[in-house]
Design an enzyme around this catalytic site. Structure first.
Site, PDB file in Angstrom:
ATOM      1  CE  LYS A  76      -3.895   1.954   2.675  1.00 29.13           C
ATOM      2  NZ  LYS A  76      -4.746   1.755   3.866  1.00 29.13           N
ATOM      3  CB  SER A 151      -8.186   3.446   2.854  1.00 32.89           C
ATOM      4  OG  SER A 151      -7.344   2.847   3.813  1.00 32.89           O
ATOM      5  CB  SER A 175      -8.473   0.716   5.855  1.00 34.43           C
ATOM      6  OG  SER A 175      -9.174   1.917   5.738  1.00 34.43           O
TER       7      SER A 175
END
Lengths: 485, 95
Positions: A76, A151, A175
């Protein structure tokens, strides 16, 4: 060996260790597939050339004792990676190249991992659909019209589409677990303090936690073993005895007591979710565990609490982005004007909204009514879990109140978007570990997840429960590679 | 409670984010719906509840005040949008 990208992490490691395949072959395979998968928009930055060089170096001098021997991994874009651009999905950090490495990614490279690139995410991890990223929304490999969740949307999409064998996400209110549920993958949010927050772009410091995302529970256990370490550089890192999570993984959960909280049967929840939960309960019983009805009375207060605590911490964390020290700068007629224009143009709408909420609830005259109140309710929510764990070893709930929704569907209604995290947020507020595993499909064929919540530092237990259930569930993801022409 | 445009302007100033009229109105709408949702917390009596500041029940570790790395001025300044001879450059502050 063909179809390298379909192998699990554990299998890839084994094959490399047994010299059946090389790191270069594996790395090439994932790069090739990633290059054919640009439509998904899973990457913000790729580092393929470097990855290949490193794979070759590994093969020339292989260290086969490592836990991730020459394994390519995309992460990420919230983790600072030395000399590789780190944007947090934001325009304001579009030109930021860290001069240091986050501890979690450092652990990956020390274990033999090789960076493939940085994966798309909601801007500063604020979002549940990956639609707030400055770099565009990510597509869910299940269906082109679906969000991958957020997210960690790019991470979930990349694992589901097999662009990387495993990945790392971060979870502030769900997330990792919500996108895992939306893409039919496994996502673990570890206990607060288990993984170092050093070098992770901060959103809400008392809630943020890094965690593994993978195709199955074994891979998740191995990856967790690599990233969960004590770190002096993070003052909230906790020094406790960590397990060899993969080695100690066991399907034997006989006699375990699993709590079913009645407050998670929320109004308007689709019947499909109810049914899935019931199936989960049946599987648990088949595994020899005992199901116990419990109560977490303050559940419905968790989201409103979260939407005070998280923005308050965000407004303070994001104060550092002022156009002076890094990233984007807008010109202004004086210093204050420059700050205001930079932040207005550099942050997207959702981030601005949350900074504003946070500033307001911390401002003079409102602090007690909002922020202090939220901290008190947070205590009540934690007390609920403490009480429940006097009776049970773990808790089983759905991961999300629905399957993945359509791109654009909830974009203009922040409250409806926030409701996505209704089952995941209490876990962050209480600092507990929670894992989402794929457990079935809805009528449209979209994946649905179940969540297992554990006691603090009890990751091994929820991994074991997930492992036992995974076998019973026998989930298969319906991904057709539609995006590869 | 309702958040009006005057409040939005005030928060905008505090958070150093400029907003024009159109944006202020949109924000007022959004924030009002979010605060309506947050107001649910008022149902709870919390007078005798200790606020929870951290879930990790440990005392904060402090680091020794030691120099860890030297001469990294260049590295620190490298990411700045505008610099001059090892300094961050900003618009004129003192006339």
């Amino acid at each position: 060996m063909s179809d390298l990208t379909t192998q699990t992490l554990v299998k890839l490691c084994k094959n490399i260790k047994e010299k059946k395949i090389s790191s270069t072959e594996v790395t090439k395979a994932f790069i090739e597939r990633s290059e054919k998968s640009k439509t998904l928009n899973a990457y913000i930055t790729t580092d393929f050339e470097n990855a290949l060089t490193k794979a070759k170096q590994f093969d020339e001098k292989p260290n086969l004792d490592l836990k991730l021997p020459g394994i390519p991994i995309a992460v990420k874009d919230l983790f600072c990676t030395k000399k590789v651009k780190t944007t947090a999905g934001s325009k304001i950090l579009q030109s930021f190249t860290p001069t240091y490495e986050s501890t979690v990614t450092d652990n990956l490279w020390n274990a033999g991992g090789i960076l493939l690139g940085k994966l798309n995410c909601d801007e500063f991890a604020m979002g549940s659909s990956n639609e707030t990223s400055y770099y565009g929304n990510v597509q869910n490999p299940i269906d082109e019209n679906l969000v991958p969740g957020g997210s960690s949307g790019g991470s979930a999409s990349a694992v589901a589409a097999q662009l990387t064998p495993i990945t790392i996400g971060t979870d502030t209110g769900g997330s990792i677990r919500q996108p895992a549920s939306f893409t039919g993958t496994v996502g673990l949010k570890p206990t607060y303090g288990s993984c170092s927050r050093y070098g992770i772009v901060a959103f809400a410091s008392s809630l943020d936690q890094a965690g593994p995302m993978s195709q199955n529970v074994e891979d998740c256990a191995l990856l967790h073993e690599v990233i969960s370490t004590f770190d002096n550089k993070d003052s909230t890192s906790i020094n406790f005895k960590r397990n060899n999570y993969l080695q100690e993984l066991s399907k034997n959960i006989k006699g375990k007591k699993i709590g079913i909280p009645k407050e998670y049967r929320v109004e308007g929840m689709p019947k499909e979710i109810e049914d899935l939960w019931q199936k989960g309960i049946d599987y648990i019983k088949e595994c020899g565990a005992e199901v116990v009805d419990i109560s977490l009375p303050h559940t419905s207060y968790a989201l409103p609490t979260y939407y005070i605590v998280a923005p308050a911490e965000a407004s303070s964390n994001l104060a550092r982005y002022d156009g002076v020290k890094y990233g984007f700068r807008a010109e202004g007629k004086n210093l204050i004007d420059m700050y205001e224009k930079t932040r207005s143009e550099g942050f997207g709408a959702e981030v601005q909204r949350r900074i504003m909420i946070g500033t307001y609830v911390l401002s003079s005259g409102y602090y007690d009514a909002y922020y202090l109140k939220a901290q008190k309710v947070r205590k009540l929510i934690k007390n609920d879990f403490d009480e429940a764990y006097k009776q049970v070893d773990a808790i089983l709930t759905p991961s999300t109140p629905s399957s993945a929704f359509k791109i654009g569907e909830k974009k203009d209604d922040p409250v409806s978007m926030y409701l996505n995290d209704i089952f995941t947020v209490p876990v962050n507020l209480a600092g507990l570990p929670g894992i989402s595993i794929p457990a079935g499909h809805d009528a449209k064929g979209y994946p649905l997840g179940l969540q297992i919540i554990g006691k603090a530092f009890d990751e091994q237990n929820i991994l074991n429960i997930a492992y036992a259930m995974e076998e019973k569930i026998g989930f298969k993801n319906n991904i057709t590679d539609w995006w590869i022409k | 409670m309702t958040i009006d445009l005057k409040t939005i302007k005030h928060i905008s100033k505090l958070s150093r984010i400029s907003v024009d009229e159109a944006k202020a109105e949109k924000l007022a709408g959004d924030l009002n719906s979010i605060f309506k949702f947050i107001e649910k917390l008022n149902e709870l009596k919390t007078d005798n509840v200790e606020p929870l500041t951290s879930v990790a029940e440990t005392t904060l570790r402090l680091r020794g005040d030691e120099v860890k790395s030297n001469n990294i001025k260049e590295e620190i300044i490298k990411n700045s949008p505008k610099e001059n001879k090892d300094f961050f450059v900003v618009p004129k502050v003192v006339e």
